[in-house]
Design an enzyme around this catalytic site. Structure first.
Site, PDB file in Angstrom:
ATOM      1  N   ASP A  74     -57.858  18.237 -49.741  1.00  0.00           N
ATOM      2  CA  ASP A  74     -57.017  18.844 -50.781  1.00  0.00           C
ATOM      3  C   ASP A  74     -56.984  17.931 -52.006  1.00  0.00           C
ATOM      4  O   ASP A  74     -55.941  17.790 -52.665  1.00  0.00           O
ATOM      5  CB  ASP A  74     -55.602  19.139 -50.269  1.00  0.00           C
ATOM      6  CG  ASP A  74     -54.830  20.067 -51.201  1.00  0.00           C
ATOM      7  OD1 ASP A  74     -55.421  20.600 -52.149  1.00  0.00           O
ATOM      8  OD2 ASP A  74     -53.612  20.244 -50.974  1.00  0.00           O
TER       9      ASP A  74
ATOM     10  N   PRO B  86     -47.902  19.365 -58.536  1.00  0.00           N
ATOM     11  CA  PRO B  86     -48.116  18.845 -57.181  1.00  0.00           C
ATOM     12  C   PRO B  86     -49.597  18.559 -56.949  1.00  0.00           C
ATOM     13  O   PRO B  86     -50.459  19.262 -57.490  1.00  0.00           O
ATOM     14  CB  PRO B  86     -47.645  19.997 -56.294  1.00  0.00           C
ATOM     15  CG  PRO B  86     -47.899  21.232 -57.099  1.00  0.00           C
ATOM     16  CD  PRO B  86     -47.729  20.835 -58.555  1.00  0.00           C
TER      17      PRO B  86
END
Ligand SMILES: NC(=O)N[C@@H](CC(=O)O)C(=O)O
Length: 421
Positions: free
Chosen positions: A298, A316
Site C-alpha cells: 500500500d 492518509p
C-alpha cells in the site's frame, strides 16, 4: 548479459553457484558471465506487490511510474500492481494502457495496472472492465481502492463480471457510514486524544458481506490491507468454507500501533488506521497461518504539503516499497520460505503474473530475483529514498536486511544497492 552468483544461499539454503543466462536460471556454464561474490547473500524470487500507488497520471509531484519503479527495484521488487486512484482514474483501456506503457519505458519492474471497478471510483456505474481486461495491459485485478465498493448490487455484478476472464475484485473494506470524519482507530487512544475514531467493525462488516457475495456467485475476492483481529476471524471462517477469498496485510499494520498517533505526526495517518497491539498480534499469526495470503505495501506517496500539515488535514498513506522486506525481517526474522511465499509466490499467483514468484532452483525459471544481505543494518533516511515523496513512518529507525541486487528477466535493475539505469 550473464551473471554467476557465487556462493549464494537460495532461500537460506547452503551456499551454491547460480547462473543467470538468457533471462533464465541456467544449469549450464558460461565462462563470460559476470561473477558476483554472493557469499552471505540470500536469493529470493523477485518480490511482487499487489498494491502500489504510483500516482501517475495526475500527481507526478508525489510519485511517477519512473520514481516508483526505482523505489520498487531498490526494495527487491520485480513486479508491482499500480492502483487505479490516479487522475484521471484508471477506469478505461486508455488509462491502463498508458500506465502499462510508462512501466515498460521505465523498464525496472513489471508495472501491472489495476483497473477501477466503477467510473471515477464513484461507485455508481461499472467501469469498462472487459475493455481493460482485453487491452494491452491485460488487467486482472479491479479495485476502487481509496473507496469501498459500497453498493452490494454493484459489488455482486462486478464479482460476476470478472469471472469471464478469471479476474478478481480487490476490495477496500470500509463502511463509510461508520467512518465519517474518522481520523484514527476508534479505541482508548482516540478517546484520549479526542480524535474521531474509525471502528474495526467498519472493516469487518464489509469483509463479512463480501465473502458471502463471493461465495454466492462463486467468484474471486481479494481483501486489501486487512487491519483487525475481527477481520482475520471472518476470513478464517470463509476460507474454512472454501470461499475463493485472498487477503493482504501491509508491513505497517504488522509493526505499528495506534499509540503512534499520540504525537500527532501525520506521517502515521493511514487508511485503514494503525490498530492495537492485539490486532498486530492477530495479523502476524494470520500471515503465519496463511489466513492472510500476502504482504502488500500500500505504498502511498504524498507530496510534502499534503502530509506536513495538521493531522486532520493530512492525507492518509505512507511509503512502503523500500522498507517492506526489512520490516518483515525485523518482525519475523529470517523465515525465508514464509517471506518468499507471502511476498512473491502468492502475490504473483493472485495477480496472474506468470514468470514471477518462480522456483530459483529450477533451470528455465525466468530470472526474476533479488539478493538480500541479511546481516546488514541501515538507518532509514527519508532524504535518501528513491521515491519522490518522503512520508516514511520509519525515519531514523535501524532496519535489518539490505537489498544488494535485483534482476528482471536476467537484467540487473539494481547492483551494489544502486539502480542500474
Ligand atoms: N492507504 C492510504 O492511506 N491511502 C491511499 C488510499 C486509501 O486507501 O485511502 C492513497 O492512495 O493514498
Amino acid at each position: 548479459m550473464a551473471y554467476l552468483l557465487k556462493g549464494v544461499s537460495i532461500l537460506g539454503g547452503s551456499p551454491t553457484d547460480l547462473l543467470i543466462h538468457d533471462g533464465v536460471i541456467s544449469d549450464k556454464t558460461d565462462g563470460n558471465a559476470e561473477v558476483i561474490d554472493a557469499h552471505g547473500l540470500v536469493a529470493l524470487p523477485g518480490l511482487v506487490d499487489v498494491h502500489t500507488h504510483l500516482r501517475e497520471p495526475g500527481r507526478e509531484d508525489a510519485e511517477t511510474v519512473q520514481t516508483g519503479s526505482r523505489a520498487a527495484a531498490l526494495g527487491g521488487y520485480t513486479a508491482v500492481c499500480a492502483m487505479a486512484n490516479t487522475s484521471p482514474v484508471a477506469d478505461t483501456a486508455g488509462v491502463v494502457e498508458q500506465v502499462w506503457r510508462l512501466g515498460r519505458e521505465a523498464g525496472l519492474v513489471d508495472v501491472q495496472p489495476i483497473g477501477a471497478v466503477t467510473v471515477g471510483l464513484a461507485g455508481k456505474q461499472m467501469a469498462e472492465l472487459g475493455a481493460m481486461a482485453t487491452s494491452a495491459a491485460r488487467v486482472r485485478i479491479f479495485s476502487d481502492d481509496g473507496f469501498c465498493v459500497a453498493d452490494p448490487k454493484m459489488m455482486r455484478r462486478a464479482l460476476e463480471y470478472v469471472k469471464a476472464f478469471d479476474g478478481v475484485i480487490a476490495q477496500h473494506a470500509e463502511e463509510h457510514r461508520l467512518t465519517e470524519g474518522a481520523q484514527m482507530h476508534e479505541g482508548e487512544v482516540s478517546t484520549r486524544l479526542g480524535l474521531t475514531g474509525w471502528p474495526a467493525v467498519a472493516e469487518e462488516a464489509i469483509i463479512a458481506r463480501d465473502v458471502l457475495l463471493a461465495e454466492h456467485v462463486g467468484s474471486r475476492l481479494h481483501v486489501c490491507h486487512v487491519s483487525t483481529a475481527g477481520s482475520v476471524e471472518v476470513l478464517r471462517q470463509a476460507k474454512a468454507r472454501g470461499v475463493r477469498v485472498t487477503a493482504e496485510v501491509t508491513p505497517h499494520h504488522l509493526l505499528l500501533t495506534d499509540e503512534k498517533a499520540s504525537g500527532y505526526d501525520p506521517v502515521f495517518k493511514v487508511n485503514p488506521p494503525l490498530r492495537t497491539a492485539e490486532d498486530v498480534a492477530a495479523l502476524r499469526q494470520a500471515l503465519l497461518d496463511g489466513v492472510i495470503d500476502v504482504v502488500a505495501t500500500d505504498h502511498a506517496p504524498h507530496a510534502v504539503q499534503d502530509k506536513e500539515c495538521e493531522w486532520a488535514y493530512a492525507r492518509p498513506g505512507m511509503l512502503g516499497l523500500e522498507t517492506a522486506l526489512p520490516i518483515l525481517l525485523s518482525v519475523f526474522g529470517e523465515k525465508w520460505d514464509l517471506i518468499a511465499d507471502r511476498m512473491s509466490v502468492a502475490p504473483a499467483r493472485i495477480a496472474g503474473l506468470a514468470g514471477h514468484g518462480g522456483d530459483l532452483t529450477r533451470a528455465g525459471t525466468p530470472a526474476n530475483l533479488t539478493l538480500v544481505d541479511p546481516s546488514a543494518r541501515w538507518v532509514v533516511d527519508p532524504g535518501q529514498l528513491a521515491s519522490r515523496s518522503r512520508n516514511t513512518p520509519y525515519a531514523g529507525m535501524t532496519l535489518p536486511g539490505r537489498i544488494v541486487a535485483t534482476f528482471l528477466r536476467g537484467e540487473a535493475t539494481v547492483l551494489d544497492g544502486k539502480v542500474v539505469k
